[in-house]
Design a protein around this motif. Structure first.
Motif, PDB file in Angstrom:
ATOM      1  N   VAL A   1      16.285   4.857  -2.716  1.00 26.63           N
ATOM      2  CA  VAL A   1      15.379   5.214  -1.622  1.00 26.63           C
ATOM      3  C   VAL A   1      15.370   4.114  -0.570  1.00 26.63           C
ATOM      4  O   VAL A   1      15.184   2.931  -0.885  1.00 26.63           O
ATOM      5  N   SER A   2      15.567   4.497   0.680  1.00 28.01           N
ATOM      6  CA  SER A   2      15.483   3.556   1.789  1.00 28.01           C
ATOM      7  C   SER A   2      14.030   3.138   1.993  1.00 28.01           C
ATOM      8  O   SER A   2      13.126   3.969   1.987  1.00 28.01           O
ATOM      9  N   ALA A   3      13.796   1.846   2.197  1.00 30.55           N
ATOM     10  CA  ALA A   3      12.427   1.342   2.353  1.00 30.55           C
ATOM     11  C   ALA A   3      12.418   0.116   3.255  1.00 30.55           C
ATOM     12  O   ALA A   3      13.483  -0.396   3.668  1.00 30.55           O
ATOM     13  N   LEU A   4      11.210  -0.342   3.546  1.00 32.90           N
ATOM     14  CA  LEU A   4      11.009  -1.529   4.372  1.00 32.90           C
ATOM     15  C   LEU A   4      10.067  -2.476   3.645  1.00 32.90           C
ATOM     16  O   LEU A   4       9.213  -2.038   2.877  1.00 32.90           O
ATOM     17  N   VAL A   5      10.217  -3.761   3.924  1.00 26.54           N
ATOM     18  CA  VAL A   5       9.317  -4.773   3.369  1.00 26.54           C
ATOM     19  C   VAL A   5       8.619  -5.473   4.517  1.00 26.54           C
ATOM     20  O   VAL A   5       9.274  -5.979   5.445  1.00 26.54           O
ATOM     21  N   ALA A   6       7.292  -5.499   4.466  1.00 26.64           N
ATOM     22  CA  ALA A   6       6.512  -6.144   5.511  1.00 26.64           C
ATOM     23  C   ALA A   6       6.440  -7.648   5.280  1.00 26.64           C
ATOM     24  O   ALA A   6       6.576  -8.139   4.155  1.00 26.64           O
ATOM     25  N   GLN A   7       6.218  -8.366   6.353  1.00 30.93           N
ATOM     26  CA  GLN A   7       6.055  -9.808   6.238  1.00 30.93           C
ATOM     27  C   GLN A   7       4.703 -10.140   5.622  1.00 30.93           C
ATOM     28  O   GLN A   7       3.794  -9.306   5.572  1.00 30.93           O
ATOM     29  N   ASP A   8       4.572 -11.354   5.161  1.00 29.94           N
ATOM     30  CA  ASP A   8       3.362 -11.801   4.493  1.00 29.94           C
ATOM     31  C   ASP A   8       2.150 -11.644   5.417  1.00 29.94           C
ATOM     32  O   ASP A   8       2.159 -12.117   6.563  1.00 29.94           O
ATOM     33  N   GLY A   9       1.117 -10.957   4.902  1.00 32.65           N
ATOM     34  CA  GLY A   9      -0.115 -10.779   5.665  1.00 32.65           C
ATOM     35  C   GLY A   9      -0.103  -9.619   6.641  1.00 32.65           C
ATOM     36  O   GLY A   9      -1.131  -9.339   7.274  1.00 32.65           O
ATOM     37  N   GLN A  10       1.024  -8.917   6.768  1.00 35.64           N
ATOM     38  CA  GLN A  10       1.130  -7.815   7.724  1.00 35.64           C
ATOM     39  C   GLN A  10       0.693  -6.467   7.153  1.00 35.64           C
ATOM     40  O   GLN A  10       0.401  -5.543   7.910  1.00 35.64           O
ATOM     41  N   LEU A  11       0.651  -6.347   5.830  1.00 35.70           N
ATOM     42  CA  LEU A  11       0.330  -5.060   5.219  1.00 35.70           C
ATOM     43  C   LEU A  11      -0.507  -5.298   3.975  1.00 35.70           C
ATOM     44  O   LEU A  11      -0.083  -5.995   3.044  1.00 35.70           O
TER      45      LEU A  11
ATOM     46  N   GLY B   1       2.445   9.789   8.032  1.00 34.89           N
ATOM     47  CA  GLY B   1       2.757   9.280   9.368  1.00 34.89           C
ATOM     48  C   GLY B   1       3.728   8.118   9.351  1.00 34.89           C
ATOM     49  O   GLY B   1       4.216   7.709  10.415  1.00 34.89           O
ATOM     50  N   ALA B   2       4.010   7.592   8.177  1.00 29.74           N
ATOM     51  CA  ALA B   2       4.958   6.480   8.066  1.00 29.74           C
ATOM     52  C   ALA B   2       6.358   7.044   7.857  1.00 29.74           C
ATOM     53  O   ALA B   2       6.594   7.843   6.952  1.00 29.74           O
ATOM     54  N   SER B   3       7.295   6.638   8.675  1.00 33.80           N
ATOM     55  CA  SER B   3       8.655   7.190   8.592  1.00 33.80           C
ATOM     56  C   SER B   3       9.402   6.696   7.365  1.00 33.80           C
ATOM     57  O   SER B   3      10.423   7.274   6.976  1.00 33.80           O
ATOM     58  N   SER B   4       8.897   5.640   6.739  1.00 33.21           N
ATOM     59  CA  SER B   4       9.597   5.073   5.595  1.00 33.21           C
ATOM     60  C   SER B   4       8.599   4.586   4.559  1.00 33.21           C
ATOM     61  O   SER B   4       7.413   4.382   4.851  1.00 33.21           O
ATOM     62  N   VAL B   5       9.082   4.421   3.337  1.00 40.05           N
ATOM     63  CA  VAL B   5       8.312   3.688   2.324  1.00 40.05           C
ATOM     64  C   VAL B   5       8.253   2.231   2.773  1.00 40.05           C
ATOM     65  O   VAL B   5       9.273   1.647   3.157  1.00 40.05           O
ATOM     66  N   VAL B   6       7.046   1.663   2.740  1.00 41.12           N
ATOM     67  CA  VAL B   6       6.876   0.271   3.174  1.00 41.12           C
ATOM     68  C   VAL B   6       6.150  -0.491   2.076  1.00 41.12           C
ATOM     69  O   VAL B   6       5.065  -0.083   1.640  1.00 41.12           O
ATOM     70  N   LEU B   7       6.741  -1.594   1.633  1.00 36.96           N
ATOM     71  CA  LEU B   7       6.133  -2.434   0.611  1.00 36.96           C
ATOM     72  C   LEU B   7       5.532  -3.682   1.229  1.00 36.96           C
ATOM     73  O   LEU B   7       6.127  -4.286   2.141  1.00 36.96           O
ATOM     74  N   SER B   8       4.372  -4.062   0.731  1.00 37.95           N
ATOM     75  CA  SER B   8       3.822  -5.359   1.110  1.00 37.95           C
ATOM     76  C   SER B   8       4.678  -6.449   0.468  1.00 37.95           C
ATOM     77  O   SER B   8       5.443  -6.193  -0.472  1.00 37.95           O
ATOM     78  N   LYS B   9       4.531  -7.667   0.950  1.00 33.80           N
ATOM     79  CA  LYS B   9       5.351  -8.751   0.410  1.00 33.80           C
ATOM     80  C   LYS B   9       5.083  -8.962  -1.075  1.00 33.80           C
ATOM     81  O   LYS B   9       6.017  -9.133  -1.869  1.00 33.80           O
ATOM     82  N   SER B  10       3.801  -8.924  -1.471  1.00 34.84           N
ATOM     83  CA  SER B  10       3.463  -9.155  -2.879  1.00 34.84           C
ATOM     84  C   SER B  10       4.016  -8.056  -3.776  1.00 34.84           C
ATOM     85  O   SER B  10       4.518  -8.324  -4.873  1.00 34.84           O
ATOM     86  N   ASP B  11       3.954  -6.797  -3.303  1.00 40.02           N
ATOM     87  CA  ASP B  11       4.511  -5.697  -4.105  1.00 40.02           C
ATOM     88  C   ASP B  11       6.029  -5.784  -4.170  1.00 40.02           C
ATOM     89  O   ASP B  11       6.631  -5.467  -5.207  1.00 40.02           O
TER      90      ASP B  11
END
Length: 235
Positions: A197-207, A143-153
C-alpha cells in the motif's frame, strides 16, 4: 460404566471421527454438519434421561416437574446454539460501542465478510489496524488521498524515519508541509487485508493521529457511511 460416561465416550468418538473425516466432508455417509449436530444432541438426551430417572424416585408429580425443568434447560441450550452467531454479533457490537476503534466483523447474506466501525464519542470513525503486523490506531479519513502515518507510528511499524526523504508537498489544516512517500507491506483491518500500500509519513509533530486514507479505502468493494456506523466491504 454409568450412562453419562458412556455418552461422553460416544461424544469423544464422534468428535474424533469428525476430525479424521474433515477433508472428506462425510462420516459414515452422513454430511459432517449433520453428523456434528447428532453428536451435539447426545448430551441433551443424556440430561433428559438423567432427569427422568432421578424423578422416578419421587412419583409421577416429581417426574413431571423434573421433566419440565429439563425441557426448559434443553430449550435454552438449543436456543443458545441456534442464535450463537447473533449473540456473538451483539457482544461484538457492544464492545465496539464501549471501545473506540474496535471493528465488528459480520457475515453478509451473500457470505462475504464486512467490517463495521461505530462512531466514537469524538464524532469520528476510528479503527485499530495492523500495519506491517504492528497495531496502529487510525482515523478513517475519506478526504485524505493517501494513508498517512505519524512519525511515532511509522517507527512502531518498522520504518526507518531518519532516512526518509520528505519530498512530497501537501496541504494540511495547519498549512503546507512536506511528507515522505513509503510503501507499506500490509494493512489489515479484521479480515480485510491489503498489501503493498502506498502511504506517506508525516514529520515529527505534524500529525497527532495516523490517517486511513484513500490508498487503502479505494481498494474496498464498498464503503457505506451511515449516521453512527461505517461499513467496509472487502469485495
Amino acid at each position: 460404566m454409568n450412562r453419562l460416561t458412556f455418552v461422553f465416550l460416544l461424544m469423544g468418538i464422534g468428535l474424533a471421527l469428525l476430525i479424521f473425516n474433515h477433508e472428506s466432508g462425510q462420516t459414515f455417509g452422513i454430511n459432517n454438519d449433520q453428523f456434528g449436530e447428532a453428536v451435539y444432541l447426545l448430551p441433551i438426551a443424556a440430561l433428559l434421561s438423567v432427569g427422568i430417572l432421578a424423578g422416578n424416585r419421587g412419583g409421577l408429580a416429581t417426574v413431571i416437574r423434573q421433566l419440565a425443568i429439563w425441557l426448559v434447560i434443553i430449550l435454552g441450550l438449543v436456543s443458545a446454539y441456534l442464535y450463537r452467531y447473533d449473540f456473538q454479533r451483539f457482544g461484538e457490537t457492544l464492545l465496539a460501542g464501549l471501545i473506540p476503534g474496535r471493528a465488528v466483523v459480520v457475515t453478509a447474506q451473500d457470505g462475504t465478510q464486512e467490517v463495521i466501525l461505530n462512531k466514537s464519542v469524538s464524532g469520528h470513525f476510528q479503527t485499530d489496524a495492523l500495519v506491517n503486523g504492528a497495531p496502529v490506531h487510525m482515523l478513517v479519513d475519506t478526504g485524505a488521498s493517501s494513508v498517512v502515518l505519524s512519525k511515532s507510528d511509522a517507527e512502531a511499524v518498522g520504518i526507518d524515519v531518519d532516512n526518509l526523504a520528505y519530498t512530497v508537498s501537501v496541504m494540511t489544516a495547519n498549512g503546507r508541509t512536506s511528507v515522505a512517500p513509503v510503501r507499506l507491506s500490509e494493512i489489515a483491518i479484521g479480515p480485510i487485508v491489503r498489501r503493498n500500500v502506498s502511504a506517506l509519513v508525516a514529520q515529527d509533530g505534524q500529525l497527532e493521529q495516523s490517517l486511513l486514507g484513500m490508498t487503502f479505502l479505494s481498494t474496498l468493494g464498498s464503503l457505506q457511511m451511515q449516521t453512527d456506523k461505517l461499513t467496509l466491504r472487502n469485495q
